[in-house]
Design a protein around this motif. Structure first.
Motif, PDB file in Angstrom:
ATOM      1  N   HIS A 131       3.791  12.385  52.524  1.00 54.63           N
ATOM      2  CA  HIS A 131       4.918  11.628  53.222  1.00 54.63           C
ATOM      3  C   HIS A 131       4.429  10.233  53.543  1.00 54.63           C
ATOM      4  N   ALA A 132       4.995   9.155  54.106  1.00 59.08           N
ATOM      5  CA  ALA A 132       4.703   7.905  54.527  1.00 59.08           C
ATOM      6  C   ALA A 132       5.700   7.491  55.478  1.00 59.08           C
ATOM      7  N   TYR A 133       5.244   6.363  56.171  1.00 65.49           N
ATOM      8  CA  TYR A 133       6.183   5.524  57.049  1.00 65.49           C
ATOM      9  C   TYR A 133       6.406   4.109  56.169  1.00 65.49           C
ATOM     10  N   ARG A 134       7.296   3.703  56.299  1.00 70.25           N
ATOM     11  CA  ARG A 134       7.805   2.790  55.469  1.00 70.25           C
ATOM     12  C   ARG A 134       8.074   1.522  56.466  1.00 70.25           C
ATOM     13  N   GLY A 135       8.498   1.599  57.686  1.00 70.96           N
ATOM     14  CA  GLY A 135       8.647   0.531  58.607  1.00 70.96           C
ATOM     15  C   GLY A 135       9.209   1.260  59.796  1.00 70.96           C
ATOM     16  N   ALA A 136       9.950   0.539  60.734  1.00 71.86           N
ATOM     17  CA  ALA A 136      10.264   0.996  61.776  1.00 71.86           C
ATOM     18  C   ALA A 136      11.783  -0.009  62.580  1.00 71.86           C
ATOM     19  N   LEU A 137      12.526   0.699  63.542  1.00 74.97           N
ATOM     20  CA  LEU A 137      13.653  -0.037  63.998  1.00 74.97           C
ATOM     21  C   LEU A 137      13.138  -0.470  65.579  1.00 74.97           C
ATOM     22  N   LEU A 138      13.174  -1.590  66.211  1.00 74.29           N
ATOM     23  CA  LEU A 138      13.017  -1.721  67.270  1.00 74.29           C
ATOM     24  C   LEU A 138      14.238  -2.248  67.958  1.00 74.29           C
ATOM     25  N   PHE A 139      14.612  -1.506  69.135  1.00 76.85           N
ATOM     26  CA  PHE A 139      15.853  -1.758  69.952  1.00 76.85           C
ATOM     27  C   PHE A 139      15.441  -2.276  71.231  1.00 76.85           C
ATOM     28  N   GLU A 140      16.281  -2.832  71.660  1.00 78.10           N
ATOM     29  CA  GLU A 140      16.144  -3.413  73.230  1.00 78.10           C
ATOM     30  C   GLU A 140      16.826  -2.590  74.177  1.00 78.10           C
ATOM     31  N   ASP A 141      17.193  -1.552  73.633  1.00 79.54           N
ATOM     32  CA  ASP A 141      17.715  -0.653  75.086  1.00 79.54           C
ATOM     33  C   ASP A 141      16.830   1.013  74.482  1.00 79.54           C
ATOM     34  N   GLU A 142      16.933   1.628  75.652  1.00 73.78           N
ATOM     35  CA  GLU A 142      16.278   2.954  75.411  1.00 73.78           C
ATOM     36  C   GLU A 142      17.096   3.889  74.526  1.00 73.78           C
ATOM     37  N   ILE A 143      16.524   4.739  73.726  1.00 74.27           N
ATOM     38  CA  ILE A 143      17.111   5.858  72.765  1.00 74.27           C
ATOM     39  C   ILE A 143      16.833   7.358  73.542  1.00 74.27           C
ATOM     40  N   GLY A 144      17.674   7.945  72.963  1.00 76.84           N
ATOM     41  CA  GLY A 144      17.478   9.294  73.729  1.00 76.84           C
ATOM     42  C   GLY A 144      17.240  10.492  72.594  1.00 76.84           C
ATOM     43  N   LEU A 145      15.860  10.673  72.461  1.00 72.63           N
ATOM     44  CA  LEU A 145      15.156  11.390  71.697  1.00 72.63           C
ATOM     45  C   LEU A 145      14.230  12.458  72.392  1.00 72.63           C
ATOM     46  N   PRO A 146      14.311  13.592  72.088  1.00 75.47           N
ATOM     47  CA  PRO A 146      13.465  14.669  72.721  1.00 75.47           C
ATOM     48  C   PRO A 146      11.938  14.513  72.173  1.00 75.47           C
ATOM     49  N   GLU A 147      11.135  14.923  73.251  1.00 72.39           N
ATOM     50  CA  GLU A 147       9.738  14.836  73.172  1.00 72.39           C
ATOM     51  C   GLU A 147       9.254  15.528  71.955  1.00 72.39           C
ATOM     52  N   PRO A 148       8.203  15.355  70.997  1.00 71.37           N
ATOM     53  CA  PRO A 148       7.685  16.133  70.170  1.00 71.37           C
ATOM     54  C   PRO A 148       7.291  17.214  70.534  1.00 71.37           C
ATOM     55  N   GLY A 149       7.399  18.360  70.101  1.00 72.88           N
ATOM     56  CA  GLY A 149       6.866  19.736  70.634  1.00 72.88           C
ATOM     57  C   GLY A 149       5.425  19.905  69.948  1.00 72.88           C
ATOM     58  N   ASP A 150       4.877  20.867  70.237  1.00 70.02           N
ATOM     59  CA  ASP A 150       3.392  21.129  69.839  1.00 70.02           C
ATOM     60  C   ASP A 150       3.302  21.385  68.287  1.00 70.02           C
ATOM     61  N   VAL A 151       2.678  20.809  67.651  1.00 70.61           N
ATOM     62  CA  VAL A 151       2.466  20.656  66.331  1.00 70.61           C
ATOM     63  C   VAL A 151       1.228  21.380  65.724  1.00 70.61           C
ATOM     64  N   ILE A 152       1.204  22.464  64.909  1.00 69.07           N
ATOM     65  CA  ILE A 152       0.118  22.870  64.221  1.00 69.07           C
ATOM     66  C   ILE A 152      -0.651  21.947  63.278  1.00 69.07           C
ATOM     67  N   HIS A 153      -1.709  21.710  63.610  1.00 74.38           N
ATOM     68  CA  HIS A 153      -2.582  20.854  62.808  1.00 74.38           C
ATOM     69  C   HIS A 153      -3.287  21.709  61.602  1.00 74.38           C
ATOM     70  N   LEU A 154      -2.398  21.643  60.610  1.00 72.62           N
ATOM     71  CA  LEU A 154      -2.964  22.434  59.509  1.00 72.62           C
ATOM     72  C   LEU A 154      -4.525  22.257  59.019  1.00 72.62           C
ATOM     73  N   CYS A 155      -5.021  21.132  59.291  1.00 70.59           N
ATOM     74  CA  CYS A 155      -6.321  20.947  58.911  1.00 70.59           C
ATOM     75  C   CYS A 155      -7.397  21.671  59.771  1.00 70.59           C
ATOM     76  N   ASP A 156      -7.070  22.210  61.059  1.00 69.97           N
ATOM     77  CA  ASP A 156      -7.840  22.840  61.938  1.00 69.97           C
ATOM     78  C   ASP A 156      -8.119  24.314  60.952  1.00 69.97           C
TER      79      ASP A 156
END
Length: 228
Positions: A131-156
């Motif tokens: 996977h990769a990150y290609r860019g981002a969108l910046l907004f001058e108002d707040e957005i409504g997104l849930p906090e990321p949950g706990d993610v299993i770090h497979l490398c561990d």
């Protein structure tokens, strides 16, 4: 249109280009942030990226219409596509290659709760290293997104660490990435497997194999890295 529907519309617009919305967050109060579209401080960011080779056919069709001597074609394509989506939704588009550099990896870790792999690429619980990150969108108002949950770090849970044992010149180690050593090998007589099939360490990772980039895409990325 509700804010929730707006993020769905943004995701749909990106998906039509082979790209995907990779989460986002609101900047903390008092935090120094980049500017938004009007020049005022951005209050939120949405990450744009890919999983697997979804953008590849879109990119190839675009590439066929361009001069073959265009510099950094994938960056140029990403800027054009994400810029068009930003214009449609009233955002400022930014890229990981913009200078001064923006903290994309820190943004990505905050947006998706990911951690770096031994190769430095963020490990995703579904996509692995593909996977990769290609860019981002910046907004001058707040957005409504849930906090990321706990993610299993497979490398561990990966005891063998094949990603640190497959490179013939041990470019990755506990000391970091030996960039010059890697380039010398890839450009040399023994570097053909890396040039045509991609990084051997990255390909050795057992996670997210279904999203592994096709050889043509991996060869493109390696050529861009090594300048060959």
């Amino acid at each position: 249109m509700t804010l929730e529907r707006s993020t769905e519309d943004i995701a749909a617009a990106l998906a039509a280009l082979g790209l995907m919305l990779r989460g986002g967050f609101n900047f903390a109060g008092g935090e120094e942030t980049p500017s938004g579209l009007s020049g005022a401080a951005a209050r939120s960011v949405l990450l744009v990226g890919q999983a697997g080779a979804a953008p590849w056919p879109h990119f190839l069709r675009w590439r066929q219409r361009q001069s073959q001597t265009i510099a950094d074609p994938l960056d140029t394509w990403s800027r054009e596509m994400i810029g068009a989506v930003a214009k449609k939704f009233g955002a400022r588009a930014v890229s990981p290659s913009d200078t001064p550099y923006l903290p994309f990896q820190q943004w990505a870790m905050q947006a998706e709760g990911l951690k770096p792999s031994p190769l430095g690429i963020l490990m995703h619980p579904q996509y692995g290293l593909w996977h990769a990150y290609r860019g981002a969108l910046l907004f001058e108002d707040e957005i409504g997104l849930p906090e990321p949950g706990d993610v299993i770090h497979l490398c561990d849970a990966c005891l063998e660490k094949p990603c640190l044992k497959s490179c013939p010149v041990d470019a990755y180690s506990a000391d970091g990435f030996a960039h010059k050593t890697c380039l010398a090998h890839v450009r040399g007589d023994n570097g053909a497997p890396c040039r045509t099939g991609g990084c051997l360490d990255r390909n050795a990772c057992p996670y997210g194999a279904a999203y592994r980039y096709p050889p043509q895409a991996q060869a493109f990325h390696m050529a861009a890295l090594a300048g060959v």
